[in-house]
Design a protein around this motif. Sequence first.
Motif, PDB file in Angstrom:
ATOM      1  N   GLU A   1       3.185  -3.429  11.358  1.00 32.07           N
ATOM      2  CA  GLU A   1       4.818  -3.379  12.030  1.00 32.07           C
ATOM      3  C   GLU A   1       5.088  -3.822  13.626  1.00 32.07           C
ATOM      4  O   GLU A   1       5.889  -3.486  13.942  1.00 32.07           O
TER       5      GLU A   1
ATOM      6  N   TYR B   1      -2.817  -4.322  -2.888  1.00 29.50           N
ATOM      7  CA  TYR B   1      -2.776  -3.772  -1.630  1.00 29.50           C
ATOM      8  C   TYR B   1      -4.018  -2.239  -1.260  1.00 29.50           C
ATOM      9  O   TYR B   1      -3.609  -1.856  -0.451  1.00 29.50           O
TER      10      TYR B   1
ATOM     11  N   VAL C   1       0.535  -6.039   6.759  1.00 30.20           N
ATOM     12  CA  VAL C   1       1.671  -6.049   7.692  1.00 30.20           C
ATOM     13  C   VAL C   1       0.468  -5.123   8.836  1.00 30.20           C
ATOM     14  O   VAL C   1       1.053  -3.531   8.588  1.00 30.20           O
TER      15      VAL C   1
ATOM     16  N   ALA D   1       0.959  -1.272  -0.232  1.00 34.20           N
ATOM     17  CA  ALA D   1       0.261   0.299  -0.067  1.00 34.20           C
ATOM     18  C   ALA D   1       0.420   1.469   0.761  1.00 34.20           C
ATOM     19  O   ALA D   1       0.271   2.490  -0.784  1.00 34.20           O
TER      20      ALA D   1
ATOM     21  N   ARG E   1       7.362  -7.795  -6.434  1.00 36.07           N
ATOM     22  CA  ARG E   1       8.081  -9.148  -6.353  1.00 36.07           C
ATOM     23  C   ARG E   1       7.749  -9.752  -7.172  1.00 36.07           C
ATOM     24  O   ARG E   1       8.355 -10.343  -7.996  1.00 36.07           O
TER      25      ARG E   1
HETATM   26  N1  LIG Z   1       0.524   1.698   5.227  1.00 39.06           N
HETATM   27  C1  LIG Z   1       0.430   2.600   5.211  1.00 39.06           C
HETATM   28  O1  LIG Z   1      -0.648   3.615   5.335  1.00 39.06           O
HETATM   29  C2  LIG Z   1       1.921   3.529   5.563  1.00 39.06           C
HETATM   30  C3  LIG Z   1       2.497   2.450   5.729  1.00 39.06           C
HETATM   31  N2  LIG Z   1       4.042   2.499   6.019  1.00 39.06           N
HETATM   32  C4  LIG Z   1       4.907   1.057   5.837  1.00 39.06           C
HETATM   33  O2  LIG Z   1       5.592   0.753   5.613  1.00 39.06           O
HETATM   34  C5  LIG Z   1       6.285  -0.958   5.079  1.00 39.06           C
HETATM   35  C6  LIG Z   1       5.146  -1.073   3.916  1.00 39.06           C
HETATM   36  O3  LIG Z   1       4.343  -1.678   4.149  1.00 39.06           O
HETATM   37  P1  LIG Z   1       2.498  -1.391   3.043  1.00 39.06           P
HETATM   38  O4  LIG Z   1       3.104  -0.755   2.395  1.00 39.06           O
HETATM   39  O5  LIG Z   1       1.382  -1.092   4.015  1.00 39.06           O
HETATM   40  O6  LIG Z   1       2.417  -2.716   3.204  1.00 39.06           O
HETATM   41  P2  LIG Z   1       0.799  -3.669   3.181  1.00 39.06           P
HETATM   42  O7  LIG Z   1       0.773  -4.454   3.926  1.00 39.06           O
HETATM   43  O8  LIG Z   1       0.188  -3.123   2.170  1.00 39.06           O
HETATM   44  O9  LIG Z   1       2.191  -4.608   1.731  1.00 39.06           O
HETATM   45  C7  LIG Z   1       2.933  -5.848   2.357  1.00 39.06           C
HETATM   46  C8  LIG Z   1       4.527  -5.874   1.515  1.00 39.06           C
HETATM   47  O10 LIG Z   1       5.213  -6.489   1.615  1.00 39.06           O
HETATM   48  C9  LIG Z   1       5.215  -6.964   1.155  1.00 39.06           C
HETATM   49  N3  LIG Z   1       6.362  -8.575   1.243  1.00 39.06           N
HETATM   50  C10 LIG Z   1       5.846  -9.668   1.949  1.00 39.06           C
HETATM   51  N4  LIG Z   1       6.629 -10.777   1.993  1.00 39.06           N
HETATM   52  C11 LIG Z   1       8.442 -10.396   2.008  1.00 39.06           C
HETATM   53  C12 LIG Z   1       9.371 -10.313   1.364  1.00 39.06           C
HETATM   54  N5  LIG Z   1       9.714 -11.268   2.485  1.00 39.06           N
HETATM   55  N6  LIG Z   1      10.441  -9.765   0.943  1.00 39.06           N
HETATM   56  C13 LIG Z   1      10.028  -8.719   0.056  1.00 39.06           C
HETATM   57  N7  LIG Z   1       8.522  -7.697   0.753  1.00 39.06           N
HETATM   58  C14 LIG Z   1       7.442  -8.544   1.149  1.00 39.06           C
HETATM   59  C15 LIG Z   1       4.589  -7.309  -0.168  1.00 39.06           C
HETATM   60  O11 LIG Z   1       4.998  -7.847  -0.884  1.00 39.06           O
HETATM   61  P3  LIG Z   1       4.152  -9.595  -2.084  1.00 39.06           P
HETATM   62  O12 LIG Z   1       2.963  -9.167  -2.139  1.00 39.06           O
HETATM   63  O13 LIG Z   1       5.568  -9.424  -3.230  1.00 39.06           O
HETATM   64  O14 LIG Z   1       4.833 -10.716  -1.023  1.00 39.06           O
HETATM   65  C16 LIG Z   1       4.091  -6.249   0.057  1.00 39.06           C
HETATM   66  O15 LIG Z   1       4.814  -5.216  -0.900  1.00 39.06           O
HETATM   67  C17 LIG Z   1       5.900  -0.915   6.953  1.00 39.06           C
HETATM   68  O16 LIG Z   1       7.031  -0.724   7.154  1.00 39.06           O
HETATM   69  C18 LIG Z   1       4.841   0.333   6.707  1.00 39.06           C
HETATM   70  O17 LIG Z   1       5.299   0.621   8.313  1.00 39.06           O
HETATM   71  C19 LIG Z   1       4.571   3.764   6.248  1.00 39.06           C
HETATM   72  C20 LIG Z   1       3.622   4.627   6.867  1.00 39.06           C
HETATM   73  C21 LIG Z   1       1.988   4.210   5.513  1.00 39.06           C
END
Ligand SMILES: NC(=O)C1=CN([C@@H]2O[C@H](COP(=O)(O)OP(=O)(O)OC[C@H]3O[C@@H](n4cnc5c(N)ncnc54)[C@H](OP(=O)(O)O)[C@@H]3O)[C@@H](O)[C@H]2O)C=CC1
Length: 342
Positions: A290, A61, A288, A23, A44
């Motif tokens: 976190e 997402y 996720v 996301a 990925r």
């Molecule tokens: N969502 C939000 O509003 C915000 C999020 N963040 C931060 O951004 C970061 C990412 O969160 P967010 O984008 O929300 O994630 P999401 O929960 O939306 O998506 C999970 C992500 O994790 C990836 N992933 C899962 N397993 C692995 C792996 N083994 N190696 C690499 N990537 C993997 C997935 O990729 P795949 O589909 O390929 O498995 C997917 O891109 C976090 O640290 C979060 O705290 C910060 C500010 C705002």
Amino acid sequence: MTNENASGGRMEFRTAGVIGAGAWGTALAQVCVRAGLDTTLQAREPQLVETLRTTRANDLYLPGVPLAEGLKFTADLADLGDCDLILAVPPAQHMRATLTAFAPHHRPGVPVVLCSKGVERGTMKLMTEVLAETLPDAPAAVLSGPSFAGEVARGLPTAVTLACADQALGQALLSTLSAPGFRPYLATDLIGAEAGGALKNVLAIACGVSEGRQLGRSAHAALITRGFAEMTRLAVAMGGQAETVAGLCGLGDLVLTCSSPQSRNMSLGLALGQGQTVEQALAGKRSVAEGYESAPAVRALAARLGVETPIAEGIAALLAGEITVDGLIDGLLSRPLKAERV
Ligand SMILES: NC(=O)C1=CN([C@@H]2O[C@H](COP(=O)(O)OP(=O)(O)OC[C@H]3O[C@@H](n4cnc5c(N)ncnc54)[C@H](OP(=O)(O)O)[C@@H]3O)[C@@H](O)[C@H]2O)C=CC1
Ligand SMILES: O=C(CO)COP(=O)(O)O
């Protein structure tokens, strides 16, 4: 966007590579396009890339958001090798493996903006430390603050902290990444920015528990305020500045994340407060949380630094199955009375 660095060199950022199409990576890729950058988003799974290309949406997402015209997609990290600027947005626990995989394609001097919020389990390291170990030639910046991906992707007004130790680079990144509706503020304290983002996720779980147990608005306000005291103590012990965590990346994000069930962390706490087990609350979730991932590392870090973090400690114990929700609440309310200070 062109700026000058400390040695008078010109810094131009025309192309951006965003690693991680969850996301937040997707929302930030939208911001980069709005900021005028030629942007490539890396996911990925080739299958997700194909869906992104054909549907111009990330329904997995970030459902319901049409993706910006011109945004490009790839599954291959090598395709980001020519980018002037990298935004790293995998979950924190996968940052090391992700950057290690990107390392052969990284050009020395290309800045990496770390956008994930968490502490690495096992090592207790912040994302800047992970970056320094995996891409030692990458100037680092941290982007963090109150920003729900869905809102940012839709262009709703958002302000965040952009921390960079190199003032000139920070200034260049600030103007490069600012976009209609997206307003970064400059800081130099990376540790403070990272500590705020990592700890607020754990504290949001506590606010969710309180909400789930219907403990009321007074308890909610107390948790945010005393949680902020924990955040400040820990950030300062780690080498950050109290002033930084009083900003968007600390207090700002804590208030947001503790106040809306849009937050995955608060929702996890909400489910626990309503009586679900950790396993039930996390079952079937692709996204996720976190705070769940980082809680053991935050706990270990606080213990190593001798910092009292009773709320974060209680949440780590709850998630580890060491105490119940009732035990968590009783434990916090029966602590010795003391003077109110950070
Ligand atoms: N969502 C939000 O509003 C915000 C999020 N963040 C931060 O951004 C970061 C990412 O969160 P967010 O984008 O929300 O994630 P999401 O929960 O939306 O998506 C999970 C992500 O994790 C990836 N992933 C899962 N397993 C692995 C792996 N083994 N190696 C690499 N990537 C993997 C997935 O990729 P795949 O589909 O390929 O498995 C997917 O891109 C976090 O640290 C979060 O705290 C910060 C500010 C705002
Ligand atoms: O970091 C966020 C908002 O700033 C997103 O919060 P959640 O990960 O709890 O959904």
